[in-house]
Enzyme design. Structure first.
Site, mmCIF file in Angstrom:
data_model
loop_
_atom_site.group_PDB
_atom_site.id
_atom_site.type_symbol
_atom_site.label_atom_id
_atom_site.label_comp_id
_atom_site.label_asym_id
_atom_site.label_seq_id
_atom_site.Cartn_x
_atom_site.Cartn_y
_atom_site.Cartn_z
ATOM 1 N NE ARG A 34 -0.136 0.087 4.830
ATOM 2 C CZ ARG A 34 -0.453 1.018 5.918
ATOM 3 N NH1 ARG A 34 -1.516 1.838 5.751
ATOM 4 N NH2 ARG A 34 0.170 0.878 7.017
ATOM 5 C CB SER A 83 -0.586 -6.754 13.667
ATOM 6 O OG SER A 83 0.773 -6.346 14.046
ATOM 7 C CB SER A 134 -5.384 -13.299 16.496
ATOM 8 O OG SER A 134 -4.875 -12.814 17.588
ATOM 9 C CD GLU A 136 -4.986 -9.892 22.069
ATOM 10 O OE1 GLU A 136 -4.245 -10.073 23.032
ATOM 11 O OE2 GLU A 136 -6.005 -8.999 22.260
ATOM 12 C CE1 TYR A 158 -4.722 -7.531 15.514
ATOM 13 C CE2 TYR A 158 -4.778 -9.098 17.481
ATOM 14 C CZ TYR A 158 -4.355 -8.788 16.087
ATOM 15 O OH TYR A 158 -3.926 -9.836 15.369
ATOM 16 C CD GLU A 290 -2.407 -8.006 29.430
ATOM 17 O OE1 GLU A 290 -2.666 -8.435 28.309
ATOM 18 O OE2 GLU A 290 -1.208 -7.554 29.936
HETATM 19 P P1 NAP Z 1 2.919 -7.141 11.182
HETATM 20 O O1 NAP Z 1 4.230 -7.256 11.081
HETATM 21 O O2 NAP Z 1 2.317 -5.840 11.997
HETATM 22 O O3 NAP Z 1 2.484 -6.809 9.635
HETATM 23 C C1 NAP Z 1 1.570 -6.146 9.491
HETATM 24 C C2 NAP Z 1 1.071 -5.921 7.884
HETATM 25 O O4 NAP Z 1 -0.266 -5.296 7.551
HETATM 26 C C3 NAP Z 1 2.135 -5.036 7.139
HETATM 27 O O5 NAP Z 1 2.783 -5.409 6.109
HETATM 28 C C4 NAP Z 1 1.414 -3.941 6.907
HETATM 29 O O6 NAP Z 1 2.101 -3.206 5.670
HETATM 30 C C5 NAP Z 1 0.068 -4.582 6.468
HETATM 31 N N1 NAP Z 1 -0.854 -3.559 6.714
HETATM 32 C C6 NAP Z 1 -1.375 -2.354 7.728
HETATM 33 N N2 NAP Z 1 -2.309 -1.683 6.985
HETATM 34 C C7 NAP Z 1 -2.666 -2.282 5.832
HETATM 35 C C8 NAP Z 1 -3.831 -1.948 4.743
HETATM 36 N N3 NAP Z 1 -4.588 -0.741 5.113
HETATM 37 N N4 NAP Z 1 -3.652 -2.493 3.541
HETATM 38 C C9 NAP Z 1 -2.845 -3.467 3.376
HETATM 39 N N5 NAP Z 1 -1.863 -3.895 4.235
HETATM 40 C C10 NAP Z 1 -2.013 -3.265 5.525
HETATM 41 O O7 NAP Z 1 2.270 -8.239 11.400
HETATM 42 P P2 NAP Z 1 2.630 -9.937 11.634
HETATM 43 O O8 NAP Z 1 3.324 -10.298 12.853
HETATM 44 O O9 NAP Z 1 3.451 -10.346 10.368
HETATM 45 O O10 NAP Z 1 1.194 -10.598 11.414
HETATM 46 C C11 NAP Z 1 0.670 -10.927 10.184
HETATM 47 C C12 NAP Z 1 -0.919 -11.121 10.411
HETATM 48 O O11 NAP Z 1 -1.178 -12.090 11.487
HETATM 49 C C13 NAP Z 1 -1.612 -9.748 11.056
HETATM 50 O O12 NAP Z 1 -2.980 -9.984 10.434
HETATM 51 C C14 NAP Z 1 -1.763 -10.151 12.616
HETATM 52 O O13 NAP Z 1 -2.895 -9.494 13.224
HETATM 53 C C15 NAP Z 1 -2.061 -11.599 12.576
HETATM 54 N N6 NAP Z 1 -1.489 -12.498 13.746
HETATM 55 C C16 NAP Z 1 -0.106 -12.308 14.108
HETATM 56 C C17 NAP Z 1 0.207 -12.858 15.094
HETATM 57 C C18 NAP Z 1 1.773 -12.875 15.810
HETATM 58 O O14 NAP Z 1 2.032 -13.287 16.752
HETATM 59 N N7 NAP Z 1 2.601 -12.318 14.761
HETATM 60 C C19 NAP Z 1 -0.493 -13.951 15.915
HETATM 61 C C20 NAP Z 1 -1.780 -14.061 15.281
HETATM 62 C C21 NAP Z 1 -2.540 -13.436 14.206
HETATM 63 P P3 NAP Z 1 2.522 -1.641 5.848
HETATM 64 O O15 NAP Z 1 4.200 -1.845 5.512
HETATM 65 O O16 NAP Z 1 1.932 -0.970 4.480
HETATM 66 O O17 NAP Z 1 2.407 -0.817 7.077
HETATM 67 N N1 GDD Z 2 4.183 -4.700 23.729
HETATM 68 C C1 GDD Z 2 4.450 -4.850 24.966
HETATM 69 N N2 GDD Z 2 5.338 -3.984 25.642
HETATM 70 N N3 GDD Z 2 3.896 -5.835 25.673
HETATM 71 C C2 GDD Z 2 4.118 -5.811 26.882
HETATM 72 C C3 GDD Z 2 4.952 -4.806 27.547
HETATM 73 C C4 GDD Z 2 5.640 -3.984 26.768
HETATM 74 O O1 GDD Z 2 6.384 -3.018 27.354
HETATM 75 N N4 GDD Z 2 5.242 -5.133 29.072
HETATM 76 C C5 GDD Z 2 4.341 -6.457 29.198
HETATM 77 N N5 GDD Z 2 3.723 -6.796 27.829
HETATM 78 C C6 GDD Z 2 2.893 -7.667 27.996
HETATM 79 C C7 GDD Z 2 1.452 -7.317 27.292
HETATM 80 O O2 GDD Z 2 0.527 -6.604 28.277
HETATM 81 C C8 GDD Z 2 0.883 -8.568 26.508
HETATM 82 O O3 GDD Z 2 0.297 -9.054 27.876
HETATM 83 C C9 GDD Z 2 2.148 -9.263 26.515
HETATM 84 O O4 GDD Z 2 3.368 -8.735 26.964
HETATM 85 C C10 GDD Z 2 2.383 -9.815 24.909
HETATM 86 O O5 GDD Z 2 2.414 -8.331 24.341
HETATM 87 P P1 GDD Z 2 2.585 -8.208 22.831
HETATM 88 O O6 GDD Z 2 4.035 -8.859 22.489
HETATM 89 O O7 GDD Z 2 2.646 -6.625 22.192
HETATM 90 O O8 GDD Z 2 1.859 -9.113 21.924
HETATM 91 P P2 GDD Z 2 0.190 -9.378 22.148
HETATM 92 O O9 GDD Z 2 -0.250 -10.670 22.602
HETATM 93 O O10 GDD Z 2 -0.682 -8.096 22.604
HETATM 94 O O11 GDD Z 2 -0.365 -9.514 20.508
HETATM 95 C C11 GDD Z 2 0.351 -10.312 19.600
HETATM 96 O O12 GDD Z 2 -0.001 -11.602 19.621
HETATM 97 C C12 GDD Z 2 -1.411 -11.726 19.203
HETATM 98 C C13 GDD Z 2 -1.854 -13.154 19.119
HETATM 99 O O13 GDD Z 2 -2.175 -13.619 20.324
HETATM 100 C C14 GDD Z 2 0.317 -9.518 18.163
HETATM 101 O O14 GDD Z 2 1.033 -10.092 17.404
HETATM 102 C C15 GDD Z 2 -1.093 -9.575 17.821
HETATM 103 O O15 GDD Z 2 -1.120 -9.210 16.402
HETATM 104 C C16 GDD Z 2 -1.507 -11.032 17.620
HETATM 105 O O16 GDD Z 2 -2.793 -11.514 17.151
#
Ligand code: NAP
Ligand code: GDD
Length: 341
Positions: A34, A83, A134, A136, A158, A290
């Site tokens: 995008r 995300s 997710s 979440e 989210y 949380e």
């Molecule tokens: P990420 O690193 O935050 O990447 C998010 C992507 O979404 C980026 O490429 C971003 O592109 C794109 N995006 C944001 N707004 C957009 C829009 N309006 N149109 C098109 N693309 C857009 O996330 P990730 O960790 O790779 O996760 C990938 C997916 O899995 C997400 O949907 C996330 O919610 C889901 N998920 C992640 C986890 C995890 O632990 N990582 C767990 C469960 C689910 P830009 O460069 O343009 O910003």
């Molecule tokens: N980010 C962040 N920063 N988290 C913190 C911190 C801090 O300083 N201190 C404690 N935490 C705790 C958050 O409160 C949360 O409970 C946990 O660490 C994990 O936070 P994140 O790493 O931000 O991930 P998330 O679990 O909220 O969400 C990620 O995982 C989801 C799947 O369960 C993201 O990748 C989501 O996009 C994804 O869906």
């Protein structure tokens, strides 16, 4: 002929691992990007030279239709989203639009381009669709561990947006006979994880302290528990779901759960540091609501897809700390695209 995949979220952590995996499996890979001049595209160009790019935005229905028409994919992986959970309270409407409504727009693009109606159905040779759901969505969990039948109780805008996308994917499968599936993925991390997420914040914090670039690391809730795995393993699961005989949803996680406190202890320990000397608890980093405990039951994925994680929590933490030590010792900037290993 090579299968053709279209990935939204190609500039993100998962997009990069999925693209690498699909290329290694012989796919022709297209990434949706995008913006007029998205700075993160240079990451994709540097790391994934064989990926072709097409412009589009999950906020723009017409652009998704054009992208599907141009690419003519066999498989679409919808990874694009806002995300970062805390941002979803600050920009709840935008999160609903991108993370929730974006799923509707992508499904509609596929439906319209394939000429699918409720009466006609999807039929064979259809585009297969993967939705990045997710853990979440489980939020305030009703049971532990969580499986495909565990009820949802999302705790953030989210989580609510993801739950909409999840049920919509199921609904398009039921309404139109589309091969549309959701992977309910638990937290997965890597050296390419965004610096705002806790694992990367910790691995970067440890590296800065070890190299004398910082003296403390401020964190929020240390008691929250997550099921953390390696992103590369989870990309394999995404592809496997789209190769299954029937479209079904799967939980993907390790089945182990650790607290943020245990994460911190492991990460500082990996660098030979005592975390209690450096970590400062900051109330302002706590969330309005949380998710206290996530732990996957990935039995269905193991038995039906043959999927297994290959990297343990301890190996993952050590990998991230080591990568950030190398990056920062070499003068690298984690916010620059060139920092991706
Ligand atoms: P990420 O690193 O935050 O990447 C998010 C992507 O979404 C980026 O490429 C971003 O592109 C794109 N995006 C944001 N707004 C957009 C829009 N309006 N149109 C098109 N693309 C857009 O996330 P990730 O960790 O790779 O996760 C990938 C997916 O899995 C997400 O949907 C996330 O919610 C889901 N998920 C992640 C986890 C995890 O632990 N990582 C767990 C469960 C689910 P830009 O460069 O343009 O910003
Ligand atoms: N980010 C962040 N920063 N988290 C913190 C911190 C801090 O300083 N201190 C404690 N935490 C705790 C958050 O409160 C949360 O409970 C946990 O660490 C994990 O936070 P994140 O790493 O931000 O991930 P998330 O679990 O909220 O969400 C990620 O995982 C989801 C799947 O369960 C993201 O990748 C989501 O996009 C994804 O869906």
């Amino acid at each position: 002929m090579a299968r053709r995949a279209l990935i939204t979220g190609i500039t993100g952590q998962d997009g990069s691992y999925l693209a690498e995996h699909l290329l290694s499996e012989g796919y022709e890979v297209w990434g949706l990007v995008r913006g007029q001049a998205n700075p993160r595209v240079s990451r994709v160009r540097r790391l994934l030279q064989d990926v072709q790019l097409v412009r589009g935005d999950l906020l723009d229905q017409g652009s998704l239709i054009s992208a599907v028409e141009k690419v003519q994919p066999d498989e679409v992986y919808n990874l694009g989203a806002i995300s970062f959970v805390p941002m979803s309270w600050e920009q709840a409407e935008l999160t609903a639009e991108v993370t929730g409504m974006g799923v509707l727009r992508m499904l509609e693009a596929i439906r319209v381009c394939s000429g699918i109606t409720a009466a006609r159905g999807a039929g064979s040779g259809q585009i297969r669709f993967y939705q990045a759901s997710s853990s979440e969505m489980f939020g305030q969990v009703r049971e532990t561990p969580q499986n495909e039948r565990t009820p949802f109780h999302p705790r953030s805008p989210y989580g609510v947006a993801k739950t909409y996308g999840h049920f919509l994917t199921q609904n398009y499968r039921e309404s139109y006979g589309m091969f549309a599936v959701s992977g309910i993925l638990f937290n997965h991390e890597s050296p390419r994880r965004g610096a705002e997420f806790v694992t990367r914040k910790v691995s970067l914090g440890v590296a800065r302290i070890k190299l004398g670039l910082a003296t403390e690391l401020r964190l929020g809730n240390l008691e929250a528990r997550r099921d953390w795995g390696f992103a590369g393993d989870y990309a394999r699961a995404m592809r496997l779901m789209l190769q299954a005989a029937e479209p079904e949803d799967y939980v993907i996680g390790t089945g182990r759960t650790q607290s943020v406190r245990e994460l911190v202890e492991a990460a500082f320990g990996a660098a030979g540091l005592d975390w209690e000397r450096y970590v400062v608890c900051d109330q302002s980093l706590h969330r309005p609501a949380e998710v206290d405990l996530l732990c996957a039951d990935p039995k269905k994925a193991r038995t039906q897809l043959g999927w297994e994680p290959t990297v343990s929590f301890e190996e993952l933490v050590a990998m991230m700390v080591e990568s950030d030590l190398t990056l920062l010792a070499g003068g690298g900037d984690p916010h620059q695209d060139s920092s991706w290993p």
